[in-house]
Design a protein around this motif. Structure first.
Motif, PDB file in Angstrom:
ATOM      1  N   MET A   1      24.914 137.804 112.777  1.00 56.85           N
ATOM      2  CA  MET A   1      23.773 136.932 113.068  1.00 56.85           C
ATOM      3  C   MET A   1      24.168 135.921 114.131  1.00 56.85           C
ATOM      4  O   MET A   1      25.196 135.242 113.989  1.00 56.85           O
ATOM      5  N   PRO A   2      23.385 135.773 115.185  1.00 61.77           N
ATOM      6  CA  PRO A   2      23.700 134.765 116.207  1.00 61.77           C
ATOM      7  C   PRO A   2      23.738 133.363 115.607  1.00 61.77           C
ATOM      8  O   PRO A   2      22.953 133.040 114.708  1.00 61.77           O
ATOM      9  N   ASP A   3      24.659 132.542 116.123  1.00 62.07           N
ATOM     10  CA  ASP A   3      24.777 131.173 115.607  1.00 62.07           C
ATOM     11  C   ASP A   3      23.472 130.401 115.764  1.00 62.07           C
ATOM     12  O   ASP A   3      23.148 129.539 114.928  1.00 62.07           O
ATOM     13  N   THR A   4      22.688 130.721 116.802  1.00 62.92           N
ATOM     14  CA  THR A   4      21.424 130.006 117.011  1.00 62.92           C
ATOM     15  C   THR A   4      20.444 130.299 115.888  1.00 62.92           C
ATOM     16  O   THR A   4      19.710 129.413 115.442  1.00 62.92           O
ATOM     17  N   ASP A   5      20.414 131.565 115.389  1.00 63.59           N
ATOM     18  CA  ASP A   5      19.517 131.919 114.288  1.00 63.59           C
ATOM     19  C   ASP A   5      19.945 131.216 112.999  1.00 63.59           C
ATOM     20  O   ASP A   5      19.111 130.722 112.242  1.00 63.59           O
ATOM     21  N   ARG A   6      21.270 131.194 112.755  1.00 66.21           N
ATOM     22  CA  ARG A   6      21.762 130.504 111.560  1.00 66.21           C
ATOM     23  C   ARG A   6      21.434 129.016 111.637  1.00 66.21           C
ATOM     24  O   ARG A   6      20.970 128.419 110.668  1.00 66.21           O
ATOM     25  N   SER A   7      21.659 128.436 112.791  1.00 68.13           N
ATOM     26  CA  SER A   7      21.387 127.005 112.956  1.00 68.13           C
ATOM     27  C   SER A   7      19.912 126.692 112.746  1.00 68.13           C
ATOM     28  O   SER A   7      19.554 125.666 112.150  1.00 68.13           O
ATOM     29  N   ALA A   8      19.036 127.579 113.215  1.00 68.35           N
ATOM     30  CA  ALA A   8      17.598 127.360 113.058  1.00 68.35           C
ATOM     31  C   ALA A   8      17.198 127.394 111.591  1.00 68.35           C
ATOM     32  O   ALA A   8      16.408 126.552 111.129  1.00 68.35           O
ATOM     33  N   LEU A   9      17.749 128.355 110.827  1.00 67.96           N
ATOM     34  CA  LEU A   9      17.416 128.447 109.412  1.00 67.96           C
ATOM     35  C   LEU A   9      18.001 127.269 108.639  1.00 67.96           C
ATOM     36  O   LEU A   9      17.368 126.715 107.742  1.00 67.96           O
ATOM     37  N   LEU A  10      19.217 126.858 108.994  1.00 66.98           N
ATOM     38  CA  LEU A  10      19.814 125.690 108.341  1.00 66.98           C
ATOM     39  C   LEU A  10      19.001 124.435 108.639  1.00 66.98           C
ATOM     40  O   LEU A  10      18.819 123.578 107.752  1.00 66.98           O
ATOM     41  N   ALA A  11      18.504 124.310 109.852  1.00 69.04           N
ATOM     42  CA  ALA A  11      17.675 123.153 110.199  1.00 69.04           C
ATOM     43  C   ALA A  11      16.378 123.166 109.410  1.00 69.04           C
ATOM     44  O   ALA A  11      15.917 122.113 108.932  1.00 69.04           O
ATOM     45  N   GLU A  12      15.782 124.338 109.239  1.00 71.39           N
ATOM     46  CA  GLU A  12      14.554 124.447 108.451  1.00 71.39           C
ATOM     47  C   GLU A  12      14.822 124.076 106.999  1.00 71.39           C
ATOM     48  O   GLU A  12      14.023 123.396 106.354  1.00 71.39           O
ATOM     49  N   PHE A  13      15.979 124.522 106.491  1.00 72.73           N
ATOM     50  CA  PHE A  13      16.330 124.197 105.114  1.00 72.73           C
ATOM     51  C   PHE A  13      16.530 122.692 104.956  1.00 72.73           C
ATOM     52  O   PHE A  13      16.045 122.083 104.009  1.00 72.73           O
ATOM     53  N   ALA A  14      17.241 122.091 105.903  1.00 74.33           N
ATOM     54  CA  ALA A  14      17.476 120.647 105.844  1.00 74.33           C
ATOM     55  C   ALA A  14      16.164 119.883 105.904  1.00 74.33           C
ATOM     56  O   ALA A  14      15.974 118.879 105.206  1.00 74.33           O
ATOM     57  N   ALA A  15      15.239 120.349 106.731  1.00 78.63           N
ATOM     58  CA  ALA A  15      13.951 119.670 106.878  1.00 78.63           C
ATOM     59  C   ALA A  15      13.118 119.748 105.608  1.00 78.63           C
ATOM     60  O   ALA A  15      12.230 118.923 105.387  1.00 78.63           O
ATOM     61  N   SER A  16      13.399 120.732 104.763  1.00 78.32           N
ATOM     62  CA  SER A  16      12.639 120.875 103.515  1.00 78.32           C
ATOM     63  C   SER A  16      12.972 119.775 102.513  1.00 78.32           C
ATOM     64  O   SER A  16      12.245 119.553 101.549  1.00 78.32           O
ATOM     65  N   GLY A  17      14.109 119.086 102.727  1.00 79.91           N
ATOM     66  CA  GLY A  17      14.511 118.024 101.806  1.00 79.91           C
ATOM     67  C   GLY A  17      15.279 118.513 100.599  1.00 79.91           C
ATOM     68  O   GLY A  17      15.637 117.721  99.726  1.00 79.91           O
ATOM     69  N   ARG A  18      15.557 119.799 100.536  1.00 82.56           N
ATOM     70  CA  ARG A  18      16.281 120.345  99.389  1.00 82.56           C
ATOM     71  C   ARG A  18      17.765 119.984  99.426  1.00 82.56           C
ATOM     72  O   ARG A  18      18.340 119.786 100.486  1.00 82.56           O
ATOM     73  N   ASN A  19      18.376 119.926  98.236  1.00 85.07           N
ATOM     74  CA  ASN A  19      19.830 119.873  98.186  1.00 85.07           C
ATOM     75  C   ASN A  19      20.378 121.171  98.761  1.00 85.07           C
ATOM     76  O   ASN A  19      19.827 122.253  98.523  1.00 85.07           O
ATOM     77  N   HIS A  20      21.461 121.086  99.493  1.00 83.00           N
ATOM     78  CA  HIS A  20      22.057 122.284 100.081  1.00 83.00           C
ATOM     79  C   HIS A  20      22.601 123.170  98.955  1.00 83.00           C
ATOM     80  O   HIS A  20      23.142 122.671  97.965  1.00 83.00           O
ATOM     81  N   PRO A  21      22.477 124.481  99.087  1.00 83.74           N
ATOM     82  CA  PRO A  21      22.927 125.375  98.011  1.00 83.74           C
ATOM     83  C   PRO A  21      24.434 125.320  97.776  1.00 83.74           C
ATOM     84  O   PRO A  21      25.208 124.964  98.650  1.00 83.74           O
ATOM     85  N   TYR A  22      24.823 125.697  96.560  1.00 81.56           N
ATOM     86  CA  TYR A  22      26.227 125.932  96.269  1.00 81.56           C
ATOM     87  C   TYR A  22      26.346 127.255  95.526  1.00 81.56           C
ATOM     88  O   TYR A  22      25.355 127.812  95.051  1.00 81.56           O
ATOM     89  N   LEU A  23      27.557 127.780  95.460  1.00 80.60           N
ATOM     90  CA  LEU A  23      27.808 129.075  94.853  1.00 80.60           C
ATOM     91  C   LEU A  23      28.159 128.902  93.385  1.00 80.60           C
ATOM     92  O   LEU A  23      29.051 128.116  93.034  1.00 80.60           O
ATOM     93  N   ALA A  24      27.480 129.628  92.513  1.00 78.45           N
ATOM     94  CA  ALA A  24      27.756 129.602  91.076  1.00 78.45           C
ATOM     95  C   ALA A  24      28.162 131.011  90.654  1.00 78.45           C
ATOM     96  O   ALA A  24      27.315 131.893  90.477  1.00 78.45           O
TER      97      ALA A  24
END
Length: 364
Positions: A1-24
């Motif tokens: 996955m291009p870094d730009t696509d990952r960055s865009a999805l991470l930015a969308e996630f951050a904008a949602s106000g959610r806590n960042h995921p962790y691995l369980a």
């Protein structure tokens, strides 16, 4: 996955106000004890028919998660310390997520011969959750089907000596309420968070739920003298991401927490990516978007899998069952527990009103 696509999805996630995921991670389904509310040996998949992930698999998943800014991994079971490669698994997760990562483990504290807390800490463990439901040997054995609370205490003391963060998980049952209160008293002198966990009407616990369930509202009056004037402790300060309310009585070294998923709608911002021992990832228990990671490991396409997982967590807001919260942490330890396929799951949600929990923006 291009870094730009990952960055865009991470930015969308951050904008949602959610806590960042962790691995369980659920590392196994095996356990050498048999708690009355867990009863692992009665589950149809006890022992797992599928081959579990290797330490190398965990390392690869952690490296990819690190690229997605994930900084925490938690391991549970079963009893995860029964894995012969548990030290290697902890080291793989710590190395994959990188410097400053939070690596945790839930255990009953009766470590197998040859395994020490020092080894786990040297591998990268930063915090330890110990299940302890009574300090009395006989009554503890009634609850847990064996084990020794004194050995669990030794594990706790060893972890504290190594400056690991320690939480004690105590499932409250009506017949053992006095035992739970004795466990709580450990926080008076020890810098631990004792978490009083409500019994949940799921899995094997359903058989005793009617008799043994006692809600937080009935437990609190028994703690009235301790909680009077107690100050709130933020989950961020404790390094806790699970829902709950934490209070520190005046003069106490530790804190008292309440995990009340049966009586209170507490999980308003669930952010766990659950991964079963055979590598099935579940981004949200109310949204059926499971994804098997083994094929992605083989194909070198974990980036696509993580994009799917992050997108699924964002999309779950559209699930009509979610309504901003859920109230039961459905037990997904077992790989073959039946789950509907295809469309998103719609599960009933019980609205219980406000329980005075912290806002969704605070770390779990």
């Amino acid at each position: 996955m291009p870094d730009t696509d990952r960055s865009a999805l991470l930015a969308e996630f951050a904008a949602s106000g959610r806590n960042h995921p962790y691995l369980a991670f659920t590392l196994n389904s095996l356990c050498n004890l048999d708690c009355v509310f867990c009863k692992p040996r009665c589950m149809p998949d006890y022992g797992h028919k599928d081959r579990p992930l290797s330490a190398g698999g965990y390392a690869a998943i952690a490296r990819e998660a690190g690229a997605w800014k994930v900084t925490k991994a938690h391991c549970s079971g079963g009893e995860p310390t029964l894995r012969r490669d548990i030290v290697q698994v902890i080291a793989a997760l710590a190395d994959g997520l990188g410097t400053g990562a939070s690596i945790g483990l839930t255990t009953h504290g009766n470590l197998r011969r040859g395994l020490t807390v020092d080894q786990l800490a040297d591998a990268g463990l930063t915090y330890l959750n110990v299940s302890l439901h009574s300090l009395d040997r006989a009554r503890s054995a009634e609850i847990m089907g064996g084990g020794d609370p004194d050995r669990a205490r030794d594990t706790i003391d060893a972890a504290l000596a190594l400056h690991l963060k320690v939480k004690i998980n105590c499932v409250v049952q009506r017949s053992y309420l006095r035992d739970a209160l004795q466990v709580v008293r450990l926080a008076k002198d020890l810098p631990v968070a004792v978490r009083l966990i409500e019994l949940q009407n799921i899995g094997p616990a359903s058989a005793i739920f009617g008799k043994e369930y006692i809600p937080e509202a009935e437990v609190r009056p028994h703690l009235e003298d301790w909680l009077a004037g107690a100050g709130h402790v933020s989950r961020t300060e404790l390094g806790v991401r699970s829902p709950g309310d934490y209070l520190q009585p005046d003069g106490w070294a530790g804190s008292i927490g309440f995990i009340s998923n049966s009586s209170c709608a507490t999980c308003s911002d669930a952010n766990r990516i659950k991964i079963t021992s055979s590598g099935v990832a579940r981004p949200c228990i109310l949204h059926n978007r499971d994804i098997a990671l083994k094929q992605h490991l083989a194909d070198g396409t974990l980036d696509e899998a993580f994009a799917h997982l992050f997108r699924a967590m964002l999309d779950r807001d559209g699930n009509p069952a979610w309504q901003g919260f859920h109230y039961v942490d459905y037990d997904l330890r077992w790989d073959r527990m039946r789950r509907p396929q295809g469309a998103p799951v719609t599960l009933p949600v019980l609205s219980t009103g406000s329980c005075g929990r912290p806002s969704a923006g605070e770390a779990r």
